[in-house]
Design a protein around this motif. Structure first.
Motif, PDB file in Angstrom:
ATOM      1  N   GLU A  66       0.991   3.024  -7.227  1.00  0.00           N
ATOM      2  CA  GLU A  66       0.314   2.054  -8.092  1.00  0.00           C
ATOM      3  C   GLU A  66       1.080   0.732  -8.143  1.00  0.00           C
ATOM      4  OE1 GLU A  66      -1.725   5.132 -11.329  1.00  0.00           O
ATOM      5  OE2 GLU A  66       0.345   4.465 -11.582  1.00  0.00           O
ATOM      6  N   ALA A  67       2.399   0.819  -8.241  1.00  0.00           N
ATOM      7  CA  ALA A  67       3.210  -0.396  -8.309  1.00  0.00           C
ATOM      8  C   ALA A  67       3.146  -1.175  -7.005  1.00  0.00           C
ATOM      9  CB  ALA A  67       4.663  -0.033  -8.636  1.00  0.00           C
ATOM     10  N   TYR A  68       3.182  -0.460  -5.874  1.00  0.00           N
ATOM     11  CA  TYR A  68       3.129  -1.173  -4.591  1.00  0.00           C
ATOM     12  C   TYR A  68       1.764  -1.832  -4.394  1.00  0.00           C
ATOM     13  CZ  TYR A  68       3.650  -2.481   0.233  1.00  0.00           C
ATOM     14  OH  TYR A  68       3.710  -3.227   1.382  1.00  0.00           O
ATOM     15  N   ALA A  69       0.709  -1.135  -4.781  1.00  0.00           N
ATOM     16  CA  ALA A  69      -0.632  -1.711  -4.647  1.00  0.00           C
ATOM     17  C   ALA A  69      -0.743  -3.016  -5.423  1.00  0.00           C
ATOM     18  CB  ALA A  69      -1.680  -0.719  -5.137  1.00  0.00           C
ATOM     19  N   ALA A 110       8.568  -3.340   9.114  1.00  0.00           N
ATOM     20  CA  ALA A 110       9.049  -3.487   7.724  1.00  0.00           C
ATOM     21  C   ALA A 110       9.737  -4.820   7.475  1.00  0.00           C
ATOM     22  CB  ALA A 110       9.973  -2.333   7.343  1.00  0.00           C
ATOM     23  N   GLY A 111       8.994  -5.908   7.657  1.00  0.00           N
ATOM     24  CA  GLY A 111       9.572  -7.231   7.470  1.00  0.00           C
ATOM     25  C   GLY A 111       9.347  -7.865   6.107  1.00  0.00           C
ATOM     26  N   TYR A 112       8.394  -7.362   5.330  1.00  0.00           N
ATOM     27  CA  TYR A 112       8.077  -8.009   4.061  1.00  0.00           C
ATOM     28  C   TYR A 112       9.126  -7.727   2.991  1.00  0.00           C
ATOM     29  CZ  TYR A 112       3.377  -8.957   5.853  1.00  0.00           C
ATOM     30  OH  TYR A 112       2.316  -9.408   6.593  1.00  0.00           O
ATOM     31  N   ARG A 113       9.400  -8.726   2.161  1.00  0.00           N
ATOM     32  CA  ARG A 113      10.347  -8.562   1.068  1.00  0.00           C
ATOM     33  C   ARG A 113       9.887  -7.492   0.092  1.00  0.00           C
ATOM     34  NH1 ARG A 113      11.583 -13.491  -2.999  1.00  0.00           N
ATOM     35  NH2 ARG A 113       9.464 -12.925  -3.624  1.00  0.00           N
ATOM     36  N   ARG A 114       8.573  -7.330  -0.045  1.00  0.00           N
ATOM     37  CA  ARG A 114       8.071  -6.347  -1.004  1.00  0.00           C
ATOM     38  C   ARG A 114       8.494  -4.926  -0.639  1.00  0.00           C
ATOM     39  NH1 ARG A 114       2.759  -8.190   1.246  1.00  0.00           N
ATOM     40  NH2 ARG A 114       1.938  -6.587   2.654  1.00  0.00           N
ATOM     41  N   TYR A 115       8.781  -4.642   0.651  1.00  0.00           N
ATOM     42  CA  TYR A 115       9.271  -3.310   1.017  1.00  0.00           C
ATOM     43  C   TYR A 115      10.640  -3.051   0.388  1.00  0.00           C
ATOM     44  CZ  TYR A 115       5.643  -3.372   4.681  1.00  0.00           C
ATOM     45  OH  TYR A 115       4.458  -3.432   5.365  1.00  0.00           O
ATOM     46  N   GLY A 133      18.990  -3.658   3.129  1.00  0.00           N
ATOM     47  CA  GLY A 133      18.254  -4.813   2.618  1.00  0.00           C
ATOM     48  C   GLY A 133      17.695  -5.737   3.672  1.00  0.00           C
ATOM     49  N   THR A 134      17.954  -5.468   4.952  1.00  0.00           N
ATOM     50  CA  THR A 134      17.449  -6.315   6.042  1.00  0.00           C
ATOM     51  C   THR A 134      16.213  -5.679   6.654  1.00  0.00           C
ATOM     52  OG1 THR A 134      19.642  -7.181   6.565  1.00  0.00           O
ATOM     53  CG2 THR A 134      17.969  -7.352   8.289  1.00  0.00           C
ATOM     54  N   GLY A 135      15.084  -6.329   6.525  1.00  0.00           N
ATOM     55  CA  GLY A 135      13.850  -5.845   7.128  1.00  0.00           C
ATOM     56  C   GLY A 135      13.818  -6.133   8.619  1.00  0.00           C
ATOM     57  N   HIS A 180      10.158  -2.281  -3.199  1.00  0.00           N
ATOM     58  CA  HIS A 180       9.515  -0.975  -3.345  1.00  0.00           C
ATOM     59  C   HIS A 180      10.539   0.150  -3.213  1.00  0.00           C
ATOM     60  CE1 HIS A 180       6.538   2.172  -3.109  1.00  0.00           C
ATOM     61  NE2 HIS A 180       6.842   2.457  -1.858  1.00  0.00           N
ATOM     62  N   ILE A 181      11.413   0.052  -2.234  1.00  0.00           N
ATOM     63  CA  ILE A 181      12.421   1.094  -2.029  1.00  0.00           C
ATOM     64  C   ILE A 181      13.413   1.121  -3.190  1.00  0.00           C
ATOM     65  CG2 ILE A 181      14.285   1.870  -0.531  1.00  0.00           C
ATOM     66  CD1 ILE A 181      11.360   2.314   0.463  1.00  0.00           C
ATOM     67  N   ALA A 182      13.813  -0.059  -3.673  1.00  0.00           N
ATOM     68  CA  ALA A 182      14.726  -0.111  -4.820  1.00  0.00           C
ATOM     69  C   ALA A 182      14.086   0.519  -6.051  1.00  0.00           C
ATOM     70  CB  ALA A 182      15.111  -1.560  -5.109  1.00  0.00           C
TER      71      ALA A 182
END
Length: 438
Positions: free
Chosen positions: A210-213, A152-157, A314-316, A160-162
């Protein structure tokens, strides 16, 4: 028939301290097992956490200095070479660096032939150059790919969680209203990040999947629709490329949003983009690239790490970074993630602006009739003027046009296709066959 899959549905109950110890041992075993070679061996070193971890563990296991190499860019915002030098000095590697500049744009034809299919990740250019540099000294290079997806290193994760937390708090009606607001909110690419709320608002009006895709993609559906010709829109018959991601996330063996997103990335993004890029560019220069961070036992371990220890406050890659604190400086472990991104946006706004302007007139794209040439021309003009950020879109279109010409023989035919288009018996050859016989 599928014979292996990764399962995120059984998180470990072990303590964080115990998992850190297991993490470092599994990392060590994965790296050492891929150092077995009877030819010269080295590593790619970007200065990021993953490649630095691989080099640190190689240095620990090696009797001689590790051969490392890195690529820098002529745009300072994208250049990580000073971090690579820091790691190289710490572990006394034999380190070499090469700078990639807009002049390397001429490599585009080489890339098109190496991939033999349309491939639009602009970092392929830099990956080719670092593979080329490594091949000058070694025949096998270890790479640091895979940890972002597994740990889980990408900022998009984080985003997505937020967003998923917000969905749980907001009534459905409020979500729909925010999504509609996002559709009308201006796309302020030039503004401070706090004012660029369009994507986040739109995401809240969609399901998490859908948003994550859409977050994974480069060109969002509304922009694609504006670029397509009327005939193309009719021929698509409602097809959405994002649906594959949505299905994969919903069917994932996982019980939380982060794990479902990671599972989809491991199944689609990693093999379709990252590993394809490294495999094609390395083999194009006769280099074998090995991926220790994708050791299946390490990935299975990563899937058992509780989600709160993969993405923590917030740290991947939180657990991985904690495990590596004994080996790597905090400046490497906890600096903002840059990613291996080629500065094509700056190039297409500066020294390659004329190339961007010419994309709309691309002979292969024009011949197919898939796109509205005026819409592409507007995107190029807006990018050049700084009104919108369209660099990655323009690179996609450019690579598609080049691939259609050189691989499929459309548009202005290169000489090797024109001269070998038909076999002696009169039968038509496929473009790839024509190229191989030229």
């Amino acid at each position: 028939m599928r014979w292996w899959d990764v399962d995120f549905s059984n998180p470990s109950s072990a303590s964080a301290a115990a998992l850190r110890e297991e993490m470092i041992e599994r990392l060590r075993a994965a790296v050492r097992s891929r150092m077995i070679a009877d030819v010269p061996l080295g590593a790619f070193l970007s200065g990021g956490v993953d490649s630095s971890a691989v080099v640190a563990l190689m240095a620990e296991a090696s009797r001689s200095a590790v051969e490392t190499c890195s690529i820098g860019f002529d745009e300072a915002d994208h250049d990580e070479t000073r971090y690579a030098r820091l790691v190289a000095e710490r572990f006394a590697t034999n380190h070499r660096t090469r700078i990639v500049a807009a002049d390397d744009f001429g490599l585009i034809d080489t890339l098109v032939e190496a991939f033999d299919e349309p491939f639009a990740d602009a970092s392929a250019l830099a990956t080719y150059r670092v593979s080329e540099l490594a091949r000058e000294k070694v025949k096998v290079a270890l790479s640091g790919d895979g940890a972002d997806e597994a740990f889980a290193g990408y900022r998009r994760y984080r985003f997505h969680i937020a967003e998923e937390r917000a969905r749980r708090l907001l009534p459905n009606r409020a979500q729909r209203l925010l999504g509609a607001l996002g559709d009308h909110y201006p796309k302020l690419d030039w503004a401070p990040r706090m004012l660029r709320a369009k994507t986040s608002l739109q995401a809240l009006g969609r399901s998490g999947e859908e948003a994550y895709a859409e977050a994974v993609g480069v060109t969002p559906p509304p922009l694609r629709a504006r670029l397509y010709s009327d005939a193309m829109r009719r021929n698509l018959r409602g097809y959405h490329a994002e649906d594959r991601y949505v299905r994969t996330m919903r069917a994932a063996p996982a019980d939380d949003p982060l794990s479902r997103a990671q599972y989809a990335d491991l199944k689609i993004w990693l093999p379709g983009d990252i590993l394809t890029k490294v495999d094609r560019t390395s083999m194009a220069v006769s280099l074998e690239a090995r991926e220790p961070l994708l050791d299946h036992r390490l990935v299975e371990f990563a899937a058992r790490v509780p989600a709160r220890l993969r993405l923590h406050r917030g740290t991947g890659k939180w657990l991985m970074k904690k495990a590596l604190e004994r080996s790597l400086p905090r400046e490497i472990l906890y600096r903002p993630k840059m990613g291996f991104v080629t500065p094509v946006s700056a190039w297409l706004r500066g020294p390659l602006a004329d190339r961007a302007a010419a994309i709309a007139r691309g002979s292969a794209l024009a011949e197919l009739g898939w796109f509205d040439e005026a819409a592409i021309a507007r995107a190029a003009a807006d990018h050049r003027a700084g009104k919108a950020e369209q660099g990655r879109l323009l690179w996609q279109l450019l690579m598609l046009d080049k691939s259609l010409q050189r691989v499929f023989g459309l548009g202005a035919e290169p000489s090797y296709i024109a001269s070998a288009k038909y076999s002696p018996s009169g039968g038509a050859l496929k473009p790839s066959a024509a190229r191989s016989r030229a």
